[in-house]
Structure formats: structure tokens, C-alpha cells
Design a protein around this motif. Sequence first.
Motif, PDB file in Angstrom:
ATOM      1  N   GLN D 144     -21.313  13.387  63.584  1.00 53.88           N
ATOM      2  CA  GLN D 144     -19.979  12.977  63.122  1.00 53.88           C
ATOM      3  C   GLN D 144     -18.852  13.838  63.676  1.00 53.88           C
ATOM      4  OE1 GLN D 144     -20.726  13.159  58.886  1.00 53.88           O
ATOM      5  NE2 GLN D 144     -21.550  11.090  58.821  1.00 53.88           N
ATOM      6  N   VAL D 145     -19.108  15.149  63.773  1.00 57.72           N
ATOM      7  CA  VAL D 145     -18.065  16.048  64.277  1.00 57.72           C
ATOM      8  C   VAL D 145     -18.699  17.060  65.241  1.00 57.72           C
ATOM      9  CG1 VAL D 145     -16.301  17.754  63.683  1.00 57.72           C
ATOM     10  CG2 VAL D 145     -16.775  15.872  62.104  1.00 57.72           C
ATOM     11  N   GLU D 189     -10.296   8.301  72.846  1.00 61.65           N
ATOM     12  CA  GLU D 189      -8.927   8.803  72.793  1.00 61.65           C
ATOM     13  C   GLU D 189      -8.928  10.323  72.755  1.00 61.65           C
ATOM     14  OE1 GLU D 189      -5.941   6.671  70.077  1.00 61.65           O
ATOM     15  OE2 GLU D 189      -6.174   8.656  69.155  1.00 61.65           O
ATOM     16  N   LYS D 216     -11.616  11.516  70.027  1.00 60.96           N
ATOM     17  CA  LYS D 216     -12.128  10.488  69.128  1.00 60.96           C
ATOM     18  C   LYS D 216     -13.105   9.645  69.938  1.00 60.96           C
ATOM     19  CE  LYS D 216     -10.644   7.766  65.280  1.00 60.96           C
ATOM     20  NZ  LYS D 216      -9.462   7.478  64.453  1.00 60.96           N
ATOM     21  N   ASP D 219     -17.167   5.323  68.403  1.00 61.58           N
ATOM     22  CA  ASP D 219     -17.677   4.936  67.080  1.00 61.58           C
ATOM     23  C   ASP D 219     -16.943   5.649  65.947  1.00 61.58           C
ATOM     24  OD1 ASP D 219     -18.542   7.522  67.328  1.00 61.58           O
ATOM     25  OD2 ASP D 219     -20.628   7.116  66.787  1.00 61.58           O
ATOM     26  N   GLY D 220     -15.845   6.329  66.290  1.00 64.08           N
ATOM     27  CA  GLY D 220     -15.055   6.980  65.258  1.00 64.08           C
ATOM     28  C   GLY D 220     -15.420   8.434  65.014  1.00 64.08           C
ATOM     29  N   SER D 221     -16.533   8.899  65.563  1.00 64.49           N
ATOM     30  CA  SER D 221     -16.866  10.310  65.374  1.00 64.49           C
ATOM     31  C   SER D 221     -15.849  11.160  66.129  1.00 64.49           C
ATOM     32  CB  SER D 221     -18.301  10.598  65.792  1.00 64.49           C
ATOM     33  OG  SER D 221     -18.525  10.194  67.113  1.00 64.49           O
ATOM     34  N   LEU D 222     -15.752  12.434  65.734  1.00 66.90           N
ATOM     35  CA  LEU D 222     -14.650  13.266  66.194  1.00 66.90           C
ATOM     36  C   LEU D 222     -15.137  14.496  66.934  1.00 66.90           C
ATOM     37  CD1 LEU D 222     -12.629  13.114  62.840  1.00 66.90           C
ATOM     38  CD2 LEU D 222     -12.315  11.666  64.869  1.00 66.90           C
ATOM     39  N   GLY D 223     -14.269  15.042  67.770  1.00 70.59           N
ATOM     40  CA  GLY D 223     -14.621  16.267  68.488  1.00 70.59           C
ATOM     41  C   GLY D 223     -13.422  17.184  68.609  1.00 70.59           C
ATOM     42  N   SER D 244     -24.848  13.498  59.597  1.00 72.72           N
ATOM     43  CA  SER D 244     -25.076  12.986  58.243  1.00 72.72           C
ATOM     44  C   SER D 244     -26.243  13.671  57.537  1.00 72.72           C
ATOM     45  CB  SER D 244     -25.311  11.470  58.290  1.00 72.72           C
ATOM     46  OG  SER D 244     -26.389  11.185  59.165  1.00 72.72           O
TER      47      SER D 244
END
Lengths: 334, 334, 334, 334
Positions: D144-145, D189, D216, D219-223, D244
Motif C-alpha cells: 500500500q505504501v 502520477e 501514486k 491502483d491507488g497505492s502510494l510511494g 495489508s
Amino acid sequence: MKLGVIGLGRIGTIHAENIKKLSDVELYAVSDVREDHLKNMAKKLGVRKAYKDPYELIEDPQIDAVLVCSSTDTHADLVIACAEAKKHVFCEKPLSLNLEDVNRMIEAARKNKVILFAGFNRRFDRNFRKVKEVVEKGEIGEPQVLKITSRDPEPPPIEYLKVSGGIFLDMTIHDFDMARYIMGKEVEEVFATGSVLIDEEVAKVGDVDTAIVTLKFKDGSLGIIDNSRKAVYGYDQRLEVFGSKGKASADNVRENTVAITDVSGDHTSKYLYFFLERYKEAYFEELKTFVKNVMNNEPPAVSGEDGKMALVLGYAAKKSLKEKRPVKLEEVMK
Amino acid sequence: MKLGVIGLGRIGTIHAENIKKLSDVELYAVSDVREDHLKNMAKKLGVRKAYKDPYELIEDPQIDAVLVCSSTDTHADLVIACAEAKKHVFCEKPLSLNLEDVNRMIEAARKNKVILFAGFNRRFDRNFRKVKEVVEKGEIGEPQVLKITSRDPEPPPIEYLKVSGGIFLDMTIHDFDMARYIMGKEVEEVFATGSVLIDEEVAKVGDVDTAIVTLKFKDGSLGIIDNSRKAVYGYDQRLEVFGSKGKASADNVRENTVAITDVSGDHTSKYLYFFLERYKEAYFEELKTFVKNVMNNEPPAVSGEDGKMALVLGYAAKKSLKEKRPVKLEEVMK
Amino acid sequence: MKLGVIGLGRIGTIHAENIKKLSDVELYAVSDVREDHLKNMAKKLGVRKAYKDPYELIEDPQIDAVLVCSSTDTHADLVIACAEAKKHVFCEKPLSLNLEDVNRMIEAARKNKVILFAGFNRRFDRNFRKVKEVVEKGEIGEPQVLKITSRDPEPPPIEYLKVSGGIFLDMTIHDFDMARYIMGKEVEEVFATGSVLIDEEVAKVGDVDTAIVTLKFKDGSLGIIDNSRKAVYGYDQRLEVFGSKGKASADNVRENTVAITDVSGDHTSKYLYFFLERYKEAYFEELKTFVKNVMNNEPPAVSGEDGKMALVLGYAAKKSLKEKRPVKLEEVMK
Amino acid sequence: MKLGVIGLGRIGTIHAENIKKLSDVELYAVSDVREDHLKNMAKKLGVRKAYKDPYELIEDPQIDAVLVCSSTDTHADLVIACAEAKKHVFCEKPLSLNLEDVNRMIEAARKNKVILFAGFNRRFDRNFRKVKEVVEKGEIGEPQVLKITSRDPEPPPIEYLKVSGGIFLDMTIHDFDMARYIMGKEVEEVFATGSVLIDEEVAKVGDVDTAIVTLKFKDGSLGIIDNSRKAVYGYDQRLEVFGSKGKASADNVRENTVAITDVSGDHTSKYLYFFLERYKEAYFEELKTFVKNVMNNEPPAVSGEDGKMALVLGYAAKKSLKEKRPVKLEEVMK
């Protein structure tokens, strides 16, 4: 400079391969009693000469220095032959299980003015060297208590144990050398205790598989070595020196720096499995030091006397275990 | 439930203050031989009764249980008086320096059917408890080697040392109890060695300030305790148990989790300075356990026999140091 | 000094219990809208007065200071009433979700010369305080990059999320305050991004459950906050400040110092589960600081302005997430 | 298999020396524009051919594969020439600063059916590989991050910075590749922010020396990537993936495992100084992988497309910094 390696077992092969990585040094010849193995290795290593008879290797006038990596019972004769042939010699640990033999080896090297280098590879581990440096610089003040933990991942075969001289001469001997190296002082008295907790077969050959040795140095400072033949989690090699200004400790070495955190906490990686992984770099540093000592005609970084003292400590521990009492080194020293 | 505390020194005061934090329990009375100190403390603690004479406190019919925190030489008589007055009793460590007295204390508690709880606070440290739990659950298999490091930040005054019974009865006694607690088995033989490395004055009172004790448990498993009276970096309380399936270790406790990284590496915070900081929480847990044991009429978490065995181990270590040989517990047990 | 607590939810109860542990301070009255709960708690806490109507508590002339721990939407009116009754006031975070209300609260406190203390408990965590101290002393030089990781173990109920003001005003607001506290400088611009990665329901209430906020401070130094509503391994509270002379980091807090080593590596203990465990000590330190500030008539350690700035940062993050662009604080500040 | 190396700067020399350590592979030829340097190195490396003109090396029919390690502006033409000469090619990062050139390089390799391997050495670091493995196996659930910290010990010379393409194309490009590698998914993005905090000269060449990039993924996960040109404590290379089911983190690498404990706490060793030390092993693993890919005619472990995507991310970050807004990859992708 041309080198020969006698004995192409696990350790001899490491040394031979390391020699190949050095510039200014040639792996000129190898020797091994197993003919097929010798042929294969000679080809793989790309050496000029392959001698079944180690004495022929020793006599080869092209060779400047020899690494004796054959079985322990052959060390004394081979080292003495090297010395008499005026070849510098690196001898794997233990120099011998027989103290008189060691005295003869040291004397032969002295008389023939060659270097006798005792193969205590752990002195060249970057972590333990750093602790040595910290102690020497006085960063932790006067060293008062040394603690060494040394555990193997798996016991060797019983057949090996029978001829090994027992845990103190086979395994603890490394720790005895480390104790003298780190503390920079001599031991006066040894007390050893041990048990068979891993494999009942060990008891049958008169040995123990779990042991604790207490050392008293000449200035009253103390040492503890704890050994086990079987740490299921891998090779466990740590030490700590406690002194008047603090302590220095060298932790064990892991496979990587990754930690996984889940519902049960943090999980870090395994320790390196055994000595080939853990001391890979140390073996290379050890070899480079031997080569440097020979090239510069310096006293060896680890001397025949060092090899002897580790053996004497092993004798004392053995006697202590047997007689259930502390033993002074002078009782076993010759 | 109403409690009385005898002896308002450092430890007695901790217990008294902890009692104040508990609900369902009242700190009813305190006693101390120093009249002014007693008055001040009684006021500060808000107790109903303040007795100069501890036996008056013991006889007070309102009191259900007593904590004996006065000097060691008074323990035996006070504990026995408590037992005869049918008061449950918590006795600070060591129960006594005299083994016959300890036997009498245990017998008095048995005969009068009161709880005798031995004040080994370290058993209630969350870290050591966790190791105990791991060992008990078999998570590391059969325990084979126990290692305890226990170092104080500063030696006590020489005057204290003179009456302390020596390092093994005063300091190591905690580690002896910890060894039995963690391993869950009894010791058969002890070998102790020690030196004076910190303060020459210690030698003059016939004691050592640095010591190593080797333990052999009845099933052959081994233990090592290393003690120093002076770790400049603070209280050092760690242990490790090595077993057939792995090892469990409890590291020392730091002031905070902050690390500063600069050109010379990472720097983490100090260890907690001494037992008041390190075992603050453990003292509270210990008290709660005593109260729970009394309320539920359970056997005490730490019994008089536990107190006795720690003393016996101390005797054996003392004898071993003096006679320079391993000593079996049966040699000193009565 | 007599204190009243309004709101006996989770946090209000912590404060009430902590007040009981202080000497020189009395928990005089409590108030809660739930009548039964109020009765039970009043009895349990042993207070003199229990008011269903919080304004009656505020008007009680015996009370010197009030802790407002009721729901966020009641904060403004209660705090202003306290100020007008000349009572010093501690207000839980967030002061309000409405910036104009916060301005009115600050103004009321100023005009009535009472202390308004904003309840940012994390400032009182021993680890973060140590980092603050290190930064302030210049030990890591000029701070250049701040990184805060803040993850909850479990998302709150959707019903709560609906009225929470969104992740930035409910959860990140703590980190905004921490950023200003640690860096000791003001933020100029905020960029926020986020996703719903844990629970689709969160999207339905117009919120995100995973977020990253980038901060640019007025002097050009940078900050990153990363938040998640669900870290399965427990509460994750860490930060690192990187500066011209090094870095300082505060690691998360574990249950104990025990490590178990087996064939797969080292396993350390869990993190403390959630804020009640992690910040238990911090809540107590926070309360002591409020009491000290009131007693010494000092400016509060965490002021109404601090509470306001955290809210402004939350507004900016919210606007940034919505408008997908960096937002300057002046755009949302009133 | 015979290899040629073009460009004998710092990195080209590492590759050349590593080739020498491999069996079954010959370092056949080298090329460098500096005639004297070329002669010296050719001798030192013991190669058969030394070409001043790299195109002669490329045309040499004996050569199977070429490593392009010359300055970035020469990469495109050399790689295309290699492809047209049917030579497999390893190209150092960045493939080019010009996206159209990269497209041409990829197309040339495709058309000529040769391998184009992009030199992102960090993918071969044992620690990051382990994290990749953990993520791929699903051990931490859905990622996720991602957080990457990447700091150099010292800024390069200003002259270098002028032609480097800026921090995002020169330094962050490694982290962009790492982000795609670890997460196994594409970025949608980018938002970049940065400051000049270390050396004012950097501002004059239109660059920043401290930067934060937020990613971004599709799939919406972030970095998050945080970079600094100057970490006084040495090369800082760490990452953490939060998912998760838990998190996996790779810590930085230290010189040794020694800790010294004194009155101010624990002190561990320094980090490895810079990329030559830190990624020494990774460079060797990278080369072995390239050789293996060529020998087995496999797709390259790191492809031309990988090289392109890292560049695209760099473009997006550059545009984001300039236009102070998040930038979608499609805006800069061709």
C-alpha cells in the motif's frame, strides 16, 4: 611469489581459490592424496604442478611458501619439512594435537628462519578485529571480563569426533586463540565443564557436545567461553569485552538487513549458516596477511607460539573437565 | 486487606508507595527504628499507625499481612514473629544469611499456615517473564545453556560490603534465583571464580568485585552468571537461554528509542541507571502478586524454599571461590 | 488546586485517573451526559461532585481548572464558558473542526487571562521529546527533512468517520502538531494525496484511509507524513529528522526486549497495540505539565495557537487532496 | 563469450574488473577516449584489444556483447550501433536524458533481436532483492505504501550537476526504478518538491539538492522518495513497504556488527560510505545476470522499457517541481 597448497579439502580449496584472486602471487602447485580429486582440482585451478606426494611439492625449488591444509596428524612432519626446505609455511589449525610436535615445528621454523603462520582465520573477521582495535586503543578502559559465544550449526560426524582430539582441541581452540588475541594477555588458569546434551553417541567417544570454559588471566581478569555443537539457527559467533570504561561487543552476522513486521512482531533474517559463509572474507584477509608477512619478511600475524598457546589451553580444559577442578596452564605446558 | 511495612529504607519505601496505588488494599501501619524518619514517612504516606517497635506492628490485630524490609539480620526473628501472629509475610531478599534461620522461617510459616513470599523482584520484570514463558512453552526446545549478565552501575560503600555476606549472597543471589526460575530445574554443582578489579578495598574485606559462576543443573544443562560491581554505562541486566530449538534473550532496557546518526555511526540512548528505574514496574507487579496470593490463599509465587535455594547456591559459590574447586549443593545444604 | 473533568469517555477517564495519582491536586468534579455512567464513574473516582450539566461544573466556584474531553462539537462553547468563568482550561484535540470557533476560543482565553492548553499528548512522549531536545541543541545541525510515520492498528467505525472531519483533521492533526513541535518552524505549503485501500466504506463517506502529506516549511526544509488507518502489526509511531550534521530518529515502542532466534532468524516482540498503551506515560506527563503551567501561571506548553495551526494544516491538506494541488497555508488561514 | 567495455571511468572499471572474476567469459576489449588511461587500463586488465574509437570495438567480430559505460550523451548512438552490429548491450543508467533517444534505442534492440539491459545496479542488492521477494510472495499482503530514503554522502561537483539533467534524472532515477521494481506496478502520477539546503551554487544551475517525490500508483497505492545530496554520516539507502498484512524494511548497511557501550549509550559502526562500497556485491550480481541473460537468450532482468520508465518518472518529477503541481505520466510520456 609462488605458492603451493597441500591438502585440497574444504579449507585447502578455499585457500587455493583465494590465492587465484591475488595479483603478484601465483598458485603454482597443489597436492592431495586422492589422485582423482587432485587431477580435477589441478585442472580447475589451472596450476602448473600437481603432486600426489606432498614432499615433492615441498621440495619443488620454484615454490616460495606452502599452505599445509592436510589432516592434523600430518601437520608436524610437513611443516618441519617445509622449514628445512626453507619454505615459509602457513599451517591450518590446530598445528598439532601433540604439544611436543608443536614445539618441534616452532623450533624448525626458528632454526631455518622461515615464517610459521598459524591459521586462526577468525582473527581476520572484520568484526572481531574492530573489537580488538577498540580494546587496544583503550576505548573501554582496562578489559575485565571477556565473553565468547561460539556455536556450530551441526555436529560433525562421529567418525570425525573420534580423531578430533575432543571439543576443546577441535572447536574451543579457536576461542582460546580469540581470547588471547582480544585480551592481549595470557591465561593462568582454566576451568571447564561440559555435558552431552545433543547426541548420546558423543558420550561414547568420550567427548562432550556442550561446554563452558572459565578463564582466569594472569592479571585477574576473567573470561567465559560457551560452546555448543548444534545451534539450530545457524553459526553463532559473538563476543563481548567488558572493561572499566565500557563494553564492546561484536554481534553475529545476518544474511541481510531486512525485517518483516507482522502481528507477532519484527522478524529479521537468518544468521550466516556456517564458517564458509561467515568467515569467507576473513579467510581472504588471512591469506593476504600471510603473503604480506612473507613478502615483507615480517613476523607472522599469528605465530607458531600462538598456535601452541591455544593448544595448551585446550590441554588444560581437557584436564579440567576430566579432573573436575581448575587447572593452571603450567600443569600442562612443556 | 490491611498491610504493614517494617523498615522504611529504599526498598521498604517503594513497597509502601506501591501499596498506596492499589485499590482494595490499605497501607495500615509502618515501622522504622529511626524515630524522625518514621514520623515523616508515616505522615507522608498517610498511614493510621506508626510503630517504632516492629513487634507491636506485627501484633496489631488489624493487620493481615506484613512486608519485612528491615536489615537482613532482623529478617528471621521478624518473619517468625509474623508467622506466629498468623500474619502472611513478604520478606525482602535475602531471607537471611544464615541457612538455619531460613529453615526456621520456612518451618514457622508452614506450621502457622501463612504465606512466606521471598522478595525476588526480578522474576516480575516483563522481559524475564516473557523468556520464562517462552521456555515453559517449549518454544526453544529443551534449555541447554543459560547465560545471565548482571552488573551494577556502582559498588556499594565498603561498610555495606562488610555486612553483606559477600558478592554471592548479596548480588549474585538474585541471579541464582533467576537461574532456577528461568530453567525450571535445580542446580547440582557450582564453580565460582572472581577477582578484585575495581577497588582494592574490596579485597581487604575478603570479597571480590568481579565474578563468574558456572552452574551445572541436575540434568546436565549448564549456566553462567557474570557479575561486576561497576558497569560505568549503567545497570546491565540481560539473559539468554539456548535450547535445542533456538534461543531466547532479554536485552537490557534503555531510556528511550531514539538513535542519533552522525559521522561515527549510530548512537542509542543509555540504559536505565539502576534497579529503582529498571525494576520500578517489577516491584509493583511483585507486590500485586503477593496481595493476590494472600487474597486467594494461593501458594506464594516465590516461596521460602526459593529463598532458601538461592542462599544455598550462594553458600556453594562462596565455598567454591574459597576452596578453588566445584562444589556440589549437597555439601552446603542442610 | 481543584480540577473538573467534562466528558468521561476513553480519554476523559485517563485524565481523571491520572489526576488521582497527583498530590497537591484534587479531582473535585466530573461531568458526563450519560447519567448512569456518570454515577458509576463518580463513585469509582471518589469525586465530591458529579454534574450532568457541564456548565454547572464550570460555574462551581471551588474549581480552579477544567479538562474538556467531551465530543469535539462541544469544545468551543465549553472552553469559552470556562474562560469566562475564569477557569484555566485543558481542551482535548482537535480544539474544534471550525477555525472561527478556534479563533473565538483563543480570544476568550486571552481576554479572560486564563490558560488554554491544547491536548496534543504525543509532545509528551519520552522518545519524541528526546528528538526535540536533540534538534534544539543543534546536535544534528540544521533540520532539513522530517519524516513522520503514523499508523493506527484499526480503523474507527464508519459512524465515527462521518463526524471526524476526515483523516487530516482527525488523525494527521497529531502529526501536523508534531511536525511544528519537532522542527520548531512554521509550514508554508502542504500537498496531500491519499487513497482508499483498506475499506471501501471509507470512500462512501468521502474520506481516504491511506494518505501522504508533503510539507514545505518557510525556510525551505521539507516534511513527509504517511498515515494508514490499519497497520495489522499495531500502532506505528516513528519519526526521523535529517539535518546538516546527522539524523535523529525515534523508533516505535515494543512490549518487551525479548528476541527469539530460530531457524528463520530473530523474532522480537510486538509493538504496543494502540495509543492507550503507547502514550500512557505521555498522558500523565501532559497532565502534570498542564497542572504545572496553571500553578506557576506560565504560558501553556501547548497553546491555543498550536491547536489552531494544526487545524489550519488539516484544512490545507483537505483542500490539497480535493483540488489536487499544493496549498499554501495563507489560503485557508483566517 | 567475449565482452567489450566502452568507457573506463569509475563504473566501467568496476564492470571490467568484475568480468575478470567470471569464468566462461572473457574481457576481450576495452575502449576509452583518454588514450593514456586506455593504455594503462588495457595493460592492467590484460585485454586483447584496446580501441580508442568505440565504434571499432563494436564492429570487432570477436565480441559478443558490449557494456556501454561512457558519458550519458554518447549512450544512444553507441547502443544503437551495438544493436545494429548484433551485439547484446548493457547500458549504464540513465539510458539517455532524451526520451526520443531511448525510444530509438529500444526499437533498435527490438529490430535487431539483441538484449538491451539497463544498468540499475540496486536491483541486485541482496537486501532490496529480499524485500522484492517478500512482496512478491505476498508475505506482507497487498503493498500500500512504499518509502524510499536515498541520500548521498556528498554532492558531486557543480560542473557535473550542470550536465546531469538535474537531481531527478541523475539521482532519483535509481529510486524511480526501485519503486517500480519493488511494487511490481506502474506509477500514474508524480508530485515533486525540493529545496536548495546544502549548497547555494546548486540553485544557480537550476537544480535542488533536497527533494521529496510522492508517487501514486495506478491502483491507488502510494510511494514516497526522499533524497538529499549530502548525508554527513554516509550513503543512506533504505526502504520500507507497508502492506495489508505487515511491512518489510531493508535497513542501511554498516561497516561491522560492533557496538561500544559507554556512559552515553550504545554506539554502532558507520554506514558504508558510498555506492562503490555499498553496492560492490550488487554490481557483480548485476553483471552475472546480464551474462546469464545473454547466454540463455533470456529477456533481460532490467529492460530498455525499465530504463525508459525511470526516465519518464524523472521527466514527470521535473515538470512537477517546475509547475508546482502533480503531473500524470501520460503528460510526459511519448
